[in-house]
Scaffold this motif. Sequence first.
Motif, PDB file in Angstrom:
ATOM      1  N   SER A   1     -10.327  -6.164  13.590  1.00  0.00           N
ATOM      2  CA  SER A   1      -9.098  -6.139  14.396  1.00  0.00           C
ATOM      3  C   SER A   1      -9.298  -6.853  15.725  1.00  0.00           C
ATOM      4  O   SER A   1      -8.424  -7.601  16.177  1.00  0.00           O
TER       5      SER A   1
ATOM      6  N   VAL B   1       0.499  -3.269  11.445  1.00  0.00           N
ATOM      7  CA  VAL B   1       0.174  -2.686  10.142  1.00  0.00           C
ATOM      8  C   VAL B   1       0.971  -3.371   9.039  1.00  0.00           C
ATOM      9  O   VAL B   1       0.414  -3.786   8.018  1.00  0.00           O
ATOM     10  N   LEU B   2       2.279  -3.508   9.244  1.00  0.00           N
ATOM     11  CA  LEU B   2       3.170  -3.965   8.180  1.00  0.00           C
ATOM     12  C   LEU B   2       2.837  -5.377   7.726  1.00  0.00           C
ATOM     13  O   LEU B   2       2.600  -5.632   6.536  1.00  0.00           O
TER      14      LEU B   2
ATOM     15  N   SER C   1       0.161  -7.183   8.380  1.00  0.00           N
ATOM     16  CA  SER C   1      -1.233  -7.289   7.932  1.00  0.00           C
ATOM     17  C   SER C   1      -1.403  -6.798   6.504  1.00  0.00           C
ATOM     18  O   SER C   1      -2.134  -7.391   5.705  1.00  0.00           O
ATOM     19  N   SER C   2      -0.727  -5.711   6.168  1.00  0.00           N
ATOM     20  CA  SER C   2      -0.877  -5.154   4.829  1.00  0.00           C
ATOM     21  C   SER C   2      -0.290  -6.063   3.756  1.00  0.00           C
ATOM     22  O   SER C   2      -0.714  -6.010   2.597  1.00  0.00           O
ATOM     23  N   ARG C   3       0.670  -6.917   4.115  1.00  0.00           N
ATOM     24  CA  ARG C   3       1.284  -7.796   3.123  1.00  0.00           C
ATOM     25  C   ARG C   3       0.480  -9.066   2.886  1.00  0.00           C
ATOM     26  O   ARG C   3       0.534  -9.630   1.789  1.00  0.00           O
TER      27      ARG C   3
ATOM     28  N   SER D   1      -2.979  -9.479   3.769  1.00  0.00           N
ATOM     29  CA  SER D   1      -4.432  -9.284   3.814  1.00  0.00           C
ATOM     30  C   SER D   1      -5.008  -9.227   2.410  1.00  0.00           C
ATOM     31  O   SER D   1      -4.302  -8.951   1.433  1.00  0.00           O
TER      32      SER D   1
ATOM     33  N   ALA E   1      -9.058  -5.021   5.604  1.00  0.00           N
ATOM     34  CA  ALA E   1      -8.289  -3.986   6.289  1.00  0.00           C
ATOM     35  C   ALA E   1      -8.613  -3.973   7.778  1.00  0.00           C
ATOM     36  O   ALA E   1      -9.776  -4.043   8.175  1.00  0.00           O
ATOM     37  N   THR E   2      -7.578  -3.905   8.601  1.00  0.00           N
ATOM     38  CA  THR E   2      -7.747  -3.785  10.040  1.00  0.00           C
ATOM     39  C   THR E   2      -7.796  -2.301  10.419  1.00  0.00           C
ATOM     40  O   THR E   2      -7.536  -1.423   9.588  1.00  0.00           O
TER      41      THR E   2
ATOM     42  N   MET F   1      -4.625  -0.318   9.735  1.00  0.00           N
ATOM     43  CA  MET F   1      -4.463  -0.083   8.307  1.00  0.00           C
ATOM     44  C   MET F   1      -5.363   1.058   7.839  1.00  0.00           C
ATOM     45  O   MET F   1      -4.948   1.887   7.021  1.00  0.00           O
TER      46      MET F   1
ATOM     47  N   SER G   1      -4.095   4.625   6.385  1.00  0.00           N
ATOM     48  CA  SER G   1      -4.567   5.130   5.099  1.00  0.00           C
ATOM     49  C   SER G   1      -5.153   6.529   5.236  1.00  0.00           C
ATOM     50  O   SER G   1      -4.922   7.404   4.390  1.00  0.00           O
TER      51      SER G   1
END
Length: 276
Positions: A67, A203-204, A206-208, A210, A215-216, A219, A223
Amino acid sequence: MRSESRVGVISGIALGTTLALLYAPLAQLLVSSVNANAVTVRWEGFTTRWYSAALDNEAVRDALARSVRLASVVALASAVAGSAAASGLRHSPRLRALVTGLATARIATPELVLAVALGVLVPLVGAPLGWWTMWFGHTVLLSAYVVLIVAARVAGLDPALEDAAADLGASPVRVLRLVVLPHVAPAVGAATLLVAAFSFDDVLLSSRVSGPTDATLPMVIFSMATRRTTPEIDAIGAIVTIVGLFAFALTLAVGWALRRRAVTPGARDDAHVGSS
């Protein structure tokens, strides 16, 4: 006089209430991070073992490093691209209005829309999802903030200063270095720190975009929180909060130094603008 005093009291109460609402969750976070109770429903004594657990978690350490690296690169790229765009438009008010309008529209667009669009576009062009797609997505989203902040600063620059420097024999590069850049430096610094904070917290998007091993820290926290909220999560949040407060203090110090340098006689290079 009495009415002014009453207004001052009401304003103070409103300010205090607002600050309490803003910072009460952070205070609770700090308290929970040192509570020996594993479910934080009651106070069972002071402990720092949750910080040790968080720092001993390899996934957390790797995500934190990722991150920080991502936020640093995104902030630098956004600062360069956004500042160049805003500074290059200073002589064209209409084009500057168009670009700032497009930047505003990008910010106004829900992040979910951009995340879905990039999630579809990246596989279409054959690029693998991973760190580079995260960097690209963050830069596309956050460079708009730099454009708006720096453009607002550039709009306040008196064109006569550039004309005077040019009349004294300064080249366009020297005009940019000695006149424009010192004027926009505070805005560039503020925009860079803002972009770094937004990138670090994302988060949003990055999750799409990555990959499976990219994972940052947000994220990882998300989780962990979906399973069960633990004091370890509070400890991670407390560490990030303390670092954020340190960065804020550093920003204030840098801003104070820049303002002091701007008003100190002899700090300017005006007498040497025409020198080679």
